[in-house]
Design a protein around this motif. Structure first.
Motif, short mmCIF file in Angstrom:
data_model
loop_
_atom_site.label_atom_id
_atom_site.label_comp_id
_atom_site.label_asym_id
_atom_site.label_seq_id
_atom_site.Cartn_x
_atom_site.Cartn_y
_atom_site.Cartn_z
N TRP A 68 45.12 67.89 58.50
CA TRP A 68 46.41 67.33 58.12
C TRP A 68 46.52 67.31 56.60
CZ3 TRP A 68 42.20 64.54 59.41
CH2 TRP A 68 41.83 63.50 58.58
N ILE A 69 47.75 67.12 56.13
CA ILE A 69 48.01 67.05 54.69
C ILE A 69 48.42 65.62 54.35
CG2 ILE A 69 49.48 67.85 52.81
CD1 ILE A 69 49.60 70.56 54.23
N GLU A 70 47.78 65.07 53.34
CA GLU A 70 48.06 63.70 52.91
C GLU A 70 47.99 63.67 51.38
OE1 GLU A 70 45.43 59.76 53.24
OE2 GLU A 70 46.06 60.53 55.19
N ASN A 71 49.05 63.19 50.76
CA ASN A 71 49.14 63.12 49.29
C ASN A 71 48.90 64.48 48.63
OD1 ASN A 71 49.60 60.37 49.49
ND2 ASN A 71 47.44 59.87 49.32
N GLY A 72 49.41 65.54 49.25
CA GLY A 72 49.30 66.87 48.67
C GLY A 72 47.94 67.54 48.85
N ARG A 73 47.03 66.92 49.58
CA ARG A 73 45.71 67.49 49.83
C ARG A 73 45.53 67.73 51.32
NH1 ARG A 73 41.09 64.46 46.32
NH2 ARG A 73 41.50 65.59 44.40
N GLU A 74 44.72 68.73 51.63
CA GLU A 74 44.44 69.06 53.02
C GLU A 74 43.13 68.38 53.42
OE1 GLU A 74 44.78 73.05 55.77
OE2 GLU A 74 44.51 73.24 53.62
N TRP A 75 43.14 67.69 54.59
CA TRP A 75 41.99 66.92 55.04
C TRP A 75 41.59 67.34 56.44
CZ3 TRP A 75 39.75 63.41 51.76
CH2 TRP A 75 40.50 63.04 50.64
N THR A 76 40.35 67.07 56.81
CA THR A 76 39.85 67.33 58.15
C THR A 76 38.78 66.30 58.49
OG1 THR A 76 38.96 68.98 59.67
CG2 THR A 76 38.05 68.95 57.44
N ILE A 77 38.45 66.22 59.78
CA ILE A 77 37.34 65.39 60.23
C ILE A 77 36.21 66.35 60.61
CG2 ILE A 77 36.50 63.73 61.94
CD1 ILE A 77 38.60 62.45 60.28
N LYS A 78 35.07 66.23 59.92
CA LYS A 78 33.92 67.10 60.19
C LYS A 78 32.68 66.23 60.29
CE LYS A 78 31.73 71.27 58.46
NZ LYS A 78 31.70 72.24 57.38
N ASP A 79 31.97 66.35 61.39
CA ASP A 79 30.78 65.54 61.66
C ASP A 79 31.10 64.05 61.59
OD1 ASP A 79 29.25 67.84 61.97
OD2 ASP A 79 28.76 67.92 59.83
N GLY A 80 32.31 63.67 62.00
CA GLY A 80 32.71 62.27 62.03
C GLY A 80 33.17 61.71 60.69
N LEU A 81 33.22 62.54 59.65
CA LEU A 81 33.62 62.07 58.32
C LEU A 81 34.91 62.74 57.88
CD1 LEU A 81 30.14 62.33 56.57
CD2 LEU A 81 31.23 60.27 57.45
N LYS A 82 35.77 61.99 57.19
CA LYS A 82 37.00 62.53 56.63
C LYS A 82 36.62 63.31 55.37
CE LYS A 82 41.33 61.01 54.55
NZ LYS A 82 42.15 59.86 54.19
N GLN A 83 36.99 64.60 55.32
CA GLN A 83 36.62 65.44 54.19
C GLN A 83 37.83 66.20 53.68
OE1 GLN A 83 33.46 68.06 55.35
NE2 GLN A 83 31.98 66.41 55.59
N ASN A 84 37.85 66.41 52.37
CA ASN A 84 38.89 67.18 51.72
C ASN A 84 38.56 68.67 51.90
OD1 ASN A 84 40.97 68.00 50.13
ND2 ASN A 84 40.07 67.35 48.21
N ILE A 85 39.56 69.47 52.26
CA ILE A 85 39.36 70.91 52.40
C ILE A 85 39.68 71.56 51.06
CG2 ILE A 85 40.14 73.00 53.57
CD1 ILE A 85 40.82 71.28 55.98
N THR A 86 38.70 72.29 50.52
CA THR A 86 38.89 72.95 49.23
C THR A 86 38.57 74.43 49.36
OG1 THR A 86 36.60 72.62 48.52
CG2 THR A 86 38.15 70.85 48.03
N LYS A 87 38.79 75.14 48.28
CA LYS A 87 38.48 76.57 48.25
C LYS A 87 36.98 76.81 48.27
CE LYS A 87 42.60 77.65 45.59
NZ LYS A 87 43.13 78.11 44.30
N LEU A 88 36.20 75.81 47.91
CA LEU A 88 34.76 75.97 47.82
C LEU A 88 34.01 75.51 49.07
CD1 LEU A 88 34.32 74.72 44.15
CD2 LEU A 88 34.44 77.06 44.96
N ASP A 89 34.71 75.28 50.16
CA ASP A 89 34.06 74.81 51.38
C ASP A 89 33.01 75.79 51.90
OD1 ASP A 89 35.22 72.37 51.53
OD2 ASP A 89 36.77 72.94 52.96
#
Length: 189
Positions: free
Chosen positions: A49-70
């Motif tokens: 989902w997108i929140e405050n202009g950033r893309e987020w996901t849930i990975k291994d139970g943690l909320k993480q920001n999706i970046t180009k360096l993932d």
């Protein structure tokens, strides 16, 4: 004797606060607030989902920001094992983490439990067969890349596009690929 008279009246919320304290309910509200309340959405593993202009996901139970360096994050070994939370500093932790996403000790314990249950041979066959499947996929990808490159040509060191006469014989290439796949399939247990 007018010293005993209150010069100011208590506000209703102050009286209610004092009543709550005396009743042992010190944390309760004394006033109902009006305003914006954030809607809490329950997110599941893998949601994006997108929140405050950033893309987020849930990975291994943690909320993480999706970046180009993932993708670069996946290559590096974390400091702590995600399974047992112990420091991963042993020499064998890095290669084991790349394949199994946990430390060497966790993997040794996992394999020991498989041997105790009598499932070790099945597990080993599954690993070997998945490695063969990866080789087959790699062979297919290599052939597809080679066929598309042969049509476009190659760029030399001087920057010139070179096309080889005749290119690749597609029938022979696919025949060889099918023989290779057949041989690899025969190696499966």
């Amino acid at each position: 004797m007018k010293d005993n008279v209150l010069k100011k009246e208590f506000a209703k919320k102050d009286v209610q606060r004092l009543r709550n304290v005396l009743k042992g309910k010190a944390g309760e509200r004394t006033v109902n607030g009006i305003g914006y309340t954030k809607v809490n959405e329950l997110r599941k593993e893998g949601d994006i989902w997108i929140e405050n202009g950033r893309e987020w996901t849930i990975k291994d139970g943690l909320k993480q920001n999706i970046t180009k360096l993932d993708k670069a994050k996946e290559v590096t070994t974390p400091l702590f094992c995600p399974k047992c939370n112990k420091i991963m500093k042993a020499r064998l932790d890095n290669p084991i983490y790349k394949f199994f996403k946990h430390c060497f000790n966790c993997h040794a314990e996992f394999e020991m439990k498989l041997r105790i249950k009598g499932l070790w041979e099945d597990y080993q066959k599954e690993l070997d067969n998945s490695a063969i499947d990866l080789m087959i996929d790699g062979a297919r990808d290599f052939l597809e890349d080679a066929l598309t490159e042969s049509n476009q040509g190659w760029v030399s060191e001087a920057g010139e596009v070179q096309k080889w006469r005749g290119g690749i014989n597609k029938e022979l290439a696919y025949k060889s690929l099918n023989e290779t796949i057949e041989y690899l399939e025969s190696l499966k247990k």
